[in-house]
Design an enzyme around this catalytic site. Structure first.
Site, short mmCIF file in Angstrom:
data_model
loop_
_atom_site.label_atom_id
_atom_site.label_comp_id
_atom_site.label_asym_id
_atom_site.label_seq_id
_atom_site.Cartn_x
_atom_site.Cartn_y
_atom_site.Cartn_z
N GLY A 42 0.80 -1.23 0.00
CA GLY A 42 0.00 0.00 0.00
C GLY A 42 0.83 1.27 0.00
O GLY A 42 0.33 2.33 0.33
N GLY A 43 2.13 1.16 -0.39
CA GLY A 43 2.91 2.37 -0.61
C GLY A 43 3.73 2.88 0.56
O GLY A 43 4.51 3.80 0.40
N ASN A 63 -2.84 -10.59 -2.92
CA ASN A 63 -3.77 -10.36 -1.82
C ASN A 63 -4.51 -11.65 -1.53
O ASN A 63 -5.09 -12.26 -2.43
CB ASN A 63 -4.79 -9.28 -2.17
CG ASN A 63 -4.10 -7.97 -2.48
OD1 ASN A 63 -3.22 -7.54 -1.74
ND2 ASN A 63 -4.46 -7.35 -3.59
N ARG A 65 -7.28 -12.26 0.15
CA ARG A 65 -8.60 -11.95 0.72
C ARG A 65 -9.58 -11.65 -0.42
O ARG A 65 -9.17 -11.51 -1.57
CB ARG A 65 -8.50 -10.69 1.60
CG ARG A 65 -8.00 -9.49 0.81
CD ARG A 65 -8.18 -8.16 1.49
NE ARG A 65 -7.91 -7.05 0.58
CZ ARG A 65 -6.70 -6.58 0.27
NH1 ARG A 65 -5.62 -7.10 0.80
NH2 ARG A 65 -6.59 -5.56 -0.58
N LYS A 125 13.91 -1.82 -10.18
CA LYS A 125 13.88 -0.78 -11.21
C LYS A 125 12.53 -0.07 -11.07
O LYS A 125 11.50 -0.72 -10.85
CB LYS A 125 13.99 -1.45 -12.59
CG LYS A 125 13.82 -0.53 -13.76
CD LYS A 125 15.13 0.12 -14.14
CE LYS A 125 14.92 1.20 -15.20
NZ LYS A 125 16.03 2.16 -15.23
N TYR A 126 12.53 1.26 -11.16
CA TYR A 126 11.26 1.99 -11.05
C TYR A 126 10.57 2.03 -12.42
O TYR A 126 11.15 2.50 -13.40
CB TYR A 126 11.51 3.42 -10.54
CG TYR A 126 10.25 4.24 -10.39
CD1 TYR A 126 9.23 3.83 -9.55
CD2 TYR A 126 10.09 5.43 -11.12
CE1 TYR A 126 8.06 4.58 -9.41
CE2 TYR A 126 8.92 6.19 -10.98
CZ TYR A 126 7.92 5.75 -10.12
OH TYR A 126 6.78 6.50 -9.99
C1 MV4 Z 1 6.24 0.13 -8.09
C2 MV4 Z 1 6.01 1.23 -8.96
C3 MV4 Z 1 6.89 1.39 -10.00
N1 MV4 Z 1 7.96 0.56 -10.15
N2 MV4 Z 1 7.29 -0.68 -8.30
C4 MV4 Z 1 2.72 1.18 -5.00
C5 MV4 Z 1 2.12 0.34 -3.93
C6 MV4 Z 1 3.01 -0.80 -3.77
N3 MV4 Z 1 2.24 -1.97 -3.59
C7 MV4 Z 1 3.84 -0.87 -5.01
N4 MV4 Z 1 3.64 0.37 -5.70
C8 MV4 Z 1 4.37 0.68 -6.80
N5 MV4 Z 1 5.43 -0.12 -7.06
C9 MV4 Z 1 8.13 -0.45 -9.30
N6 MV4 Z 1 9.18 -1.27 -9.48
C10 MV4 Z 1 4.91 2.04 -8.73
C11 MV4 Z 1 4.09 1.79 -7.64
C12 MV4 Z 1 2.98 2.68 -7.48
C13 MV4 Z 1 1.66 2.25 -7.67
C14 MV4 Z 1 1.34 0.95 -7.96
C15 MV4 Z 1 0.04 0.55 -8.15
C16 MV4 Z 1 -0.98 1.47 -8.02
C17 MV4 Z 1 -0.70 2.76 -7.72
C18 MV4 Z 1 0.62 3.19 -7.53
C19 MV4 Z 1 0.89 4.52 -7.23
C20 MV4 Z 1 2.17 4.92 -7.03
C21 MV4 Z 1 3.22 4.01 -7.15
#
Ligand code: MV4
Length: 445
Positions: free
Chosen positions: A164-165, A290, A292, A201-202
Site C-alpha cells: 500500500g505504498g 492479496n 482476501r 527498477k522503477y
Molecule cells: C512500483 C512502482 C513502480 N515501479 N514498483 C505502489 C504500492 C506498492 N504496492 C507498489 N507500488 C508501486 N510499485 C516499481 N518497481 C509504482 C508503484 C505505485 C503504484 C502501484 C500501483 C498502483 C498505484 C501506484 C501509485 C504509485 C506508485
C-alpha cells in the site's frame, strides 16, 4: 456445508456476505462495536454479539472477543471480509486451533505473501515475471548503490513488510540514495516493526492491473480475468473496471497463465488476487498477492456472472472447482463512494445522512450499508457505498454510470460523487488513456 458463519466485519461487506449466506441456507452471526449498534449488518443477522468499543483495535481487531463470540454462538466458520483480520496469519491460526474454519488463506499462505521480498523471490522461482532488482533484502546502502548502478536509475526502494505504498522511496540518481535508504528504513521500522528493504527498477507511469484467481483444496486453480485499478489517489483506489481498456486477448492469456502459476506456487486455496504493474510496452510484472476478497470484487461478478463470496464458502467447505478460466463478456465499472470532501483534500465527512436516494434500473448495482437517518461514525474507513454498473460496451457502461451518479442523492454529508461524475466526462478516461499517475494531474472543478 457450514451451518453458521460469523462475519468478522462491518459495513457493506458484512451485508454482502450475509446475503450470500442467506441464499445458501447458512445462518449468520454479526459482531459489532458500540459505534455500530444501529447498523444494518446487526439488524439483518440471525444473531449479533457486541465485541467491544468503537476503536477497531478493541473490537473488529480484537481476536479473543471474536473467537469468544464464535464459540458462544456455535459458529463453525468465520468470514473476515476485507481489511481488519482478513490477512492476519495469527488469527487464521487461532481459528484453526479452535476448530473454526477461517474463510480465507492459511497462516503459511498469508506469511508467504505478507513479506513482499519473500513473495517476490517465491514468484521468481516459480517463473512469474518480476521487476529486475535485488535478490531478496538489501544488506546495506553500499549494496543498494551497486545494484542501482547495474539496473540503472530510477530505482525504487520498498519495505519487505510494506504494501500500500508505505516505506517506499523512488531514487532518481545516486546522490539521493543514502537519504532514501535511511528514511525508508526508519519509516518501515516504525510502521511495521521490520526494517528490511529491497530494490527494484522503477517503472514509470505503470498501469495497475490485477487478476482474480480461485484455488480449491485439491490444487486446481483458475483465473477470472482482470480488473484495472489504475485510477487511485495516494494508494486509495477510487474506481475499478473490467475488462481493462489496455488489455488484449494475448496479454490476458499471458497474464492469466502467470497469475495461475503464482497461486499454484503457494498451493493457494480460496479466492485471491495477483497484482501486476504493466508498463507502456505491455510488459507485466508481479507486484503483490492479496489473500482476501477485495473491495472491487463485484465488477468481476457482474461480467462473468459468478458469486465470489459463494465460491469462497464452497471452496472453504472442500467443494472442488471446475478449473475453467472465465473471460469478461460485458463491461463493468465500480465507483467507490466515500464520505469525504473531494473539494477539501478529501477530508473525512462523517455524520448523519439526512436524505438518501439510491440509483437503480437495468445494469445498476449498489452495495451499501447506509440508509436515510444513518449516522456514519468517524472511527472507520470512509467508504459508504459502491456503485457498480454493467453494460455491453465500455461506452454504454460510462453512460450508465453518469445516469446512476446523477440519480444518487446523499444529503447531510460530503461525498466523492462529484469527482466520479467529472471522471465519467473526462476525455482521457473515456478513451481509456490513463495510468496510476492519472489522479496526480486531475483537477476537480
Ligand atoms: C512500483 C512502482 C513502480 N515501479 N514498483 C505502489 C504500492 C506498492 N504496492 C507498489 N507500488 C508501486 N510499485 C516499481 N518497481 C509504482 C508503484 C505505485 C503504484 C502501484 C500501483 C498502483 C498505484 C501506484 C501509485 C504509485 C506508485
Amino acid at each position: 456445508m457450514f451451518k453458521k458463519i460469523l462475519i468478522a466485519n462491518r459495513g457493506e461487506i458484512a451485508l454482502r456476505i450475509q446475503r450470500t449466506c442467506r441464499e445458501m441456507g447458512i445462518k449468520t452471526v454479526a459482531v459489532y462495536s458500540t459505534a455500530d449498534r444501529d447498523s444494518l449488518h446487526v439488524r439483518f443477522a440471525d444473531e449479533a454479539v457486541c465485541i467491544g468499543p468503537a476503536p477497531s483495535a478493541k473490537s473488529y481487531l480484537n481476536m479473543s472477543s471474536i473467537i469468544a463470540a464464535a464459540e458462544i454462538t456455535n459458529a463453525d466458520a468465520i468470514h473476515p471480509g476485507y481489511g481488519f483480520l482478513s490477512e492476519n496469519a495469527k488469527f487464521s491460526e487461532i481459528c484453526a486451533l479452535h476448530g473454526i474454519k477461517f474463510i480465507g488463506a492459511t497462516p503459511d499462505q498469508i506469511n508467504a505473501m505478507g513479506n513482499k521480498s519473500m513473495a517476490k523471490e517465491t514468484m521468481k522461482k516459480a517463473g512469474v515475471p518480476c521487476v529486475p532488482g535485488s535478490d531478496g533484502v538489501l544488506n546495506d546502502v553500499k549494496e543498494a548503490k551497486k545494484i542501482a548502478g547495474k539496473i540503472g536509475y530510477p530505482v525504487i526502494i520498498k519495505a519487505s513488510a510494506g504494501g500500500g505504498g508505505r516505506g517506499m522511496r523512488i531514487v532518481w540518481e545516486e546522490s539521493e540514495i543514502q537519504k532514501a535508504y535511511d528514511s525508508a528504513k526508519q519509516e518501515s521500522a516504525a510502521a511495521f516493526g521490520n526494517d528490511d528493504l529491497y530494490m527494484e527498477k522503477y517503472i514509470e507511469e505503470p498501469r495497475h492491473i490485477e487478476f482474480q484467481i480461485v484455488g480449491d483444496q485439491y490444487g486446481t486453480v483458475c483465473h477470472l480475468s482482470e480488473r484495472d485499478c489504475s485510477i487511485q489517489r495516494r494508494h486509495q483506489k477510487l474506481l475499478e473496471e473490467t475488462p481493462s481498456p489496455f488489455m488484449t486477448p494475448e496479454l490476458r492469456d499471458e497474464m492469466g497463465t502467470a497469475a495461475i502459476k503464482a497461486a499454484k506456487s503457494v498451493n493457494y486455496e480460496g479466492v485471491g488476487t495477483i497484482e501486476f504493474l504493466v508498463d507502456k510496452h505491455r510488459n507485466f510484472y508481479f507486484m503483490e498477492m492479496n489473500t482476501r476478497i477485495q473491495v472491487e470484487h463485484p465488477v468481476t461478478e457482474e461480467v462473468i456472472n459468478y458469486d465470489l463470496i459463494k465460491e469462497q464458502i464452497l471452496v472453504a467447505a472442500g467443494v472442488p472447482i471446475s478449473g475453467k478460466n472465465y473471460f469478461p463478456e460485458r463491461c463493468a465499472i465500480e465507483c467507490r463512494i466515500n464520505a469525504e470532501d473531494p473539494y477539501n483534500d478529501f477530508r473525512p465527512s462523517p455524520g448523519k445522512i439526512l436524505n438518501l436516494h439510491k440509483p437503480g434500473g437495468h445494469g445498476v448495482r449498489v452495495d451499501t450499508h447506509v440508509y436515510a437517518g444513518y449516522t456514519i461514525p468517524p472511527n472507520y474507513d470512509s467508504m459508504i457505498a459502491k456503485l457498480i454498473v454493467v453494460a455491453r460496451t465500455r461506452e454504454e457502461a460510462i453512460v450508465k454510470m453518469r445516469r446512476a451518479l446523477d440519480e444518487f442523492i446523499i444529503e447531510g454529508i460530503h461525498t466523492t460523487i462529484p469527482l466520479h461524475m467529472q471522471l465519467m466526462n473526462d476525455k482521457n478516461f473515456i478513451e481509456g488513456n490513463f495510468t496510476t499517475a492519472f489522479m496526480n494531474t486531475f483537477e476537480l472543478k
